[in-house]
Design an enzyme around this catalytic site. Sequence first.
Site, PDB file in Angstrom:
ATOM      1  N   TYR A  57      -9.147 -10.988  -6.563  1.00 30.13           N
ATOM      2  CA  TYR A  57      -8.198 -11.011  -7.671  1.00 30.13           C
ATOM      3  C   TYR A  57      -8.405 -12.207  -8.579  1.00 30.13           C
ATOM      4  O   TYR A  57      -7.978 -12.187  -9.727  1.00 30.13           O
ATOM      5  CB  TYR A  57      -6.758 -10.994  -7.140  1.00 30.13           C
ATOM      6  CG  TYR A  57      -6.457  -9.746  -6.354  1.00 30.13           C
ATOM      7  CD1 TYR A  57      -6.248  -8.536  -7.000  1.00 30.13           C
ATOM      8  CD2 TYR A  57      -6.417  -9.754  -4.966  1.00 30.13           C
ATOM      9  CE1 TYR A  57      -6.001  -7.375  -6.284  1.00 30.13           C
ATOM     10  CE2 TYR A  57      -6.166  -8.610  -4.241  1.00 30.13           C
ATOM     11  CZ  TYR A  57      -5.955  -7.428  -4.906  1.00 30.13           C
ATOM     12  OH  TYR A  57      -5.722  -6.286  -4.192  1.00 30.13           O
ATOM     13  N   HIS A  92      -3.679  -9.178   3.967  1.00 32.40           N
ATOM     14  CA  HIS A  92      -5.126  -9.266   4.111  1.00 32.40           C
ATOM     15  C   HIS A  92      -5.460 -10.157   5.309  1.00 32.40           C
ATOM     16  O   HIS A  92      -4.914 -11.252   5.442  1.00 32.40           O
ATOM     17  CB  HIS A  92      -5.772  -9.871   2.864  1.00 32.40           C
ATOM     18  CG  HIS A  92      -5.827  -8.932   1.705  1.00 32.40           C
ATOM     19  ND1 HIS A  92      -6.054  -9.348   0.408  1.00 32.40           N
ATOM     20  CD2 HIS A  92      -5.690  -7.586   1.644  1.00 32.40           C
ATOM     21  CE1 HIS A  92      -6.045  -8.296  -0.395  1.00 32.40           C
ATOM     22  NE2 HIS A  92      -5.835  -7.223   0.327  1.00 32.40           N
ATOM     23  N   ARG A 110      -0.365  -2.590  -6.710  1.00 31.72           N
ATOM     24  CA  ARG A 110      -0.667  -3.636  -5.728  1.00 31.72           C
ATOM     25  C   ARG A 110      -1.633  -4.656  -6.333  1.00 31.72           C
ATOM     26  O   ARG A 110      -1.448  -5.867  -6.196  1.00 31.72           O
ATOM     27  CB  ARG A 110      -1.253  -2.992  -4.470  1.00 31.72           C
ATOM     28  CG  ARG A 110      -1.683  -3.948  -3.369  1.00 31.72           C
ATOM     29  CD  ARG A 110      -2.080  -3.117  -2.146  1.00 31.72           C
ATOM     30  NE  ARG A 110      -2.867  -3.842  -1.172  1.00 31.72           N
ATOM     31  CZ  ARG A 110      -2.340  -4.576  -0.184  1.00 31.72           C
ATOM     32  NH1 ARG A 110      -1.028  -4.698  -0.104  1.00 31.72           N
ATOM     33  NH2 ARG A 110      -3.128  -5.180   0.686  1.00 31.72           N
ATOM     34  N   ARG A 170       0.866  -1.179   0.000  1.00 31.53           N
ATOM     35  CA  ARG A 170       0.000   0.000   0.000  1.00 31.53           C
ATOM     36  C   ARG A 170       0.901   1.228   0.000  1.00 31.53           C
ATOM     37  O   ARG A 170       2.045   1.157   0.437  1.00 31.53           O
ATOM     38  CB  ARG A 170      -0.897   0.010   1.236  1.00 31.53           C
ATOM     39  CG  ARG A 170      -1.786  -1.225   1.401  1.00 31.53           C
ATOM     40  CD  ARG A 170      -2.582  -1.139   2.698  1.00 31.53           C
ATOM     41  NE  ARG A 170      -3.486  -2.277   2.870  1.00 31.53           N
ATOM     42  CZ  ARG A 170      -3.186  -3.371   3.561  1.00 31.53           C
ATOM     43  NH1 ARG A 170      -1.995  -3.481   4.160  1.00 31.53           N
ATOM     44  NH2 ARG A 170      -4.059  -4.360   3.688  1.00 31.53           N
ATOM     45  N   LYS A 203      -1.846  -2.143   8.078  1.00 38.10           N
ATOM     46  CA  LYS A 203      -2.991  -1.609   8.801  1.00 38.10           C
ATOM     47  C   LYS A 203      -3.011  -2.148  10.227  1.00 38.10           C
ATOM     48  O   LYS A 203      -2.717  -3.311  10.469  1.00 38.10           O
ATOM     49  CB  LYS A 203      -4.296  -1.981   8.088  1.00 38.10           C
ATOM     50  CG  LYS A 203      -4.508  -1.254   6.761  1.00 38.10           C
ATOM     51  CD  LYS A 203      -5.846  -1.618   6.155  1.00 38.10           C
ATOM     52  CE  LYS A 203      -6.110  -0.842   4.876  1.00 38.10           C
ATOM     53  NZ  LYS A 203      -7.406  -1.202   4.253  1.00 38.10           N
ATOM     54  N   HIS A 255      -2.127   2.105  -5.836  1.00 39.35           N
ATOM     55  CA  HIS A 255      -2.816   0.859  -5.519  1.00 39.35           C
ATOM     56  C   HIS A 255      -2.951  -0.044  -6.743  1.00 39.35           C
ATOM     57  O   HIS A 255      -3.096  -1.260  -6.612  1.00 39.35           O
ATOM     58  CB  HIS A 255      -4.195   1.175  -4.934  1.00 39.35           C
ATOM     59  CG  HIS A 255      -4.546   0.317  -3.763  1.00 39.35           C
ATOM     60  ND1 HIS A 255      -3.873   0.367  -2.557  1.00 39.35           N
ATOM     61  CD2 HIS A 255      -5.493  -0.646  -3.608  1.00 39.35           C
ATOM     62  CE1 HIS A 255      -4.403  -0.505  -1.712  1.00 39.35           C
ATOM     63  NE2 HIS A 255      -5.378  -1.140  -2.328  1.00 39.35           N
TER      64      HIS A 255
END
Length: 299
Positions: free
Chosen positions: A280, A271, A248, A149, A173, A245
Site C-alpha cells: 500500500y 496480515h 479494503r 475481507r 484467514k 476488496h
Amino acid sequence: MINYPYHNAFKAYLKLERGLAENSVDAYLNDVAKLFQYYEVIGEEFSVKNISDSVLHNFIKWLSELGMLANTQARVISGLKSFFHYLMLEGLIEIDPSQQLDSPKLSRKLPDLLNVIEINALIEAVDASKPEGMRNKAILEVLYGCGLRVTELITLRISDLHPIQEYIKVTGKGNKERIVPIGGTALKFIAIYLSQVRVHLAIKKGNEDYIFLNRMGSRLSRISVFTMIKALATAIGLKKSISPHTFRHSFATHLIEGGADLRAVQEMLGHSSITTTEVYTHLDKDYLRGVITQFHPRT
C-alpha cells in the site's frame, strides 16, 4: 503424469513424512515431471549422478521461454527443491543442485483504489427507501471503515460487536481472530439496520447471530455483496472495476497516507507479514516523497 524415476518413493515421502494433502502432492509430482519432460526435449537421459545447477537454470529458462508465468515458475522451483531434498535424505545425491536455484521475482499488482469522493458517492447511491438499503449502507461503511475481507464481513456476528468500546472481533484467514476499531458512522448504520430492518426478518435457524442477512433470513453470500457493489458502481457511472476488496485497499491506503503506522495497519488488516501491508505504500508516490522531504535529515 509421467512415472519418472523415484516417482512413487517421492510421492510416499510427500504424503507420509511431509504430511501434504493429496492436491499438494499431485502438484509437486507434476512440477517435477516437467523436469523429466525437459530431458526428453533435449534428448538426454536423467541421472541423479550428473545433474547440475546449470541444467536446472536452463530448465527454468526453458519454462520461461514457453511463456510460464513467474508465479508458476516459483511453484515448480519449490517442487524441485523438495525433490532434491528427498534425494539427499535418501543418500542418492551428495550435493543438492537446486540450492542455487532462486525463484523469479514475483510482480505484485498494485490494488485498485477508490478516493474518498468516490466512496461517498457509492454510499450515497444506495437506495435507503428499500429494506436492504440500510443494510447495504452499513456493509459499505464496515468494509471501508474496518478494512474487512468480504468473507470476514458476511461472517461477522452480533456477538462480535462491542459498540461501547468501539471495536469488533474479526475472524480472518486460518480462523485467526483480531480486534479492529470501528467508527461511529459504521456503528450508527449497523444499529439502524439491526433495530429497524433486521428485526422484522424471519431469521432461519443457525443464522440468529450473523449481522448481515438476506431477505430470506439467511447469512448473506459473498456473491450478493459483489453484485451490490458492481450495481452501485454502474449507477454512479464509475469506470473503475471494483469489488469488496477495493474498499479494503482504500481503507489501508488512506490510513497510511494519513500517517498511520504501518504495523498498526498490518494488525487491523490481519496480515501475517509486514511485507504484505507494504504494497500500500507504493500507491501514492507524492505522499512518500513528502514524507522524505519532511522527515529525512539529508534532503
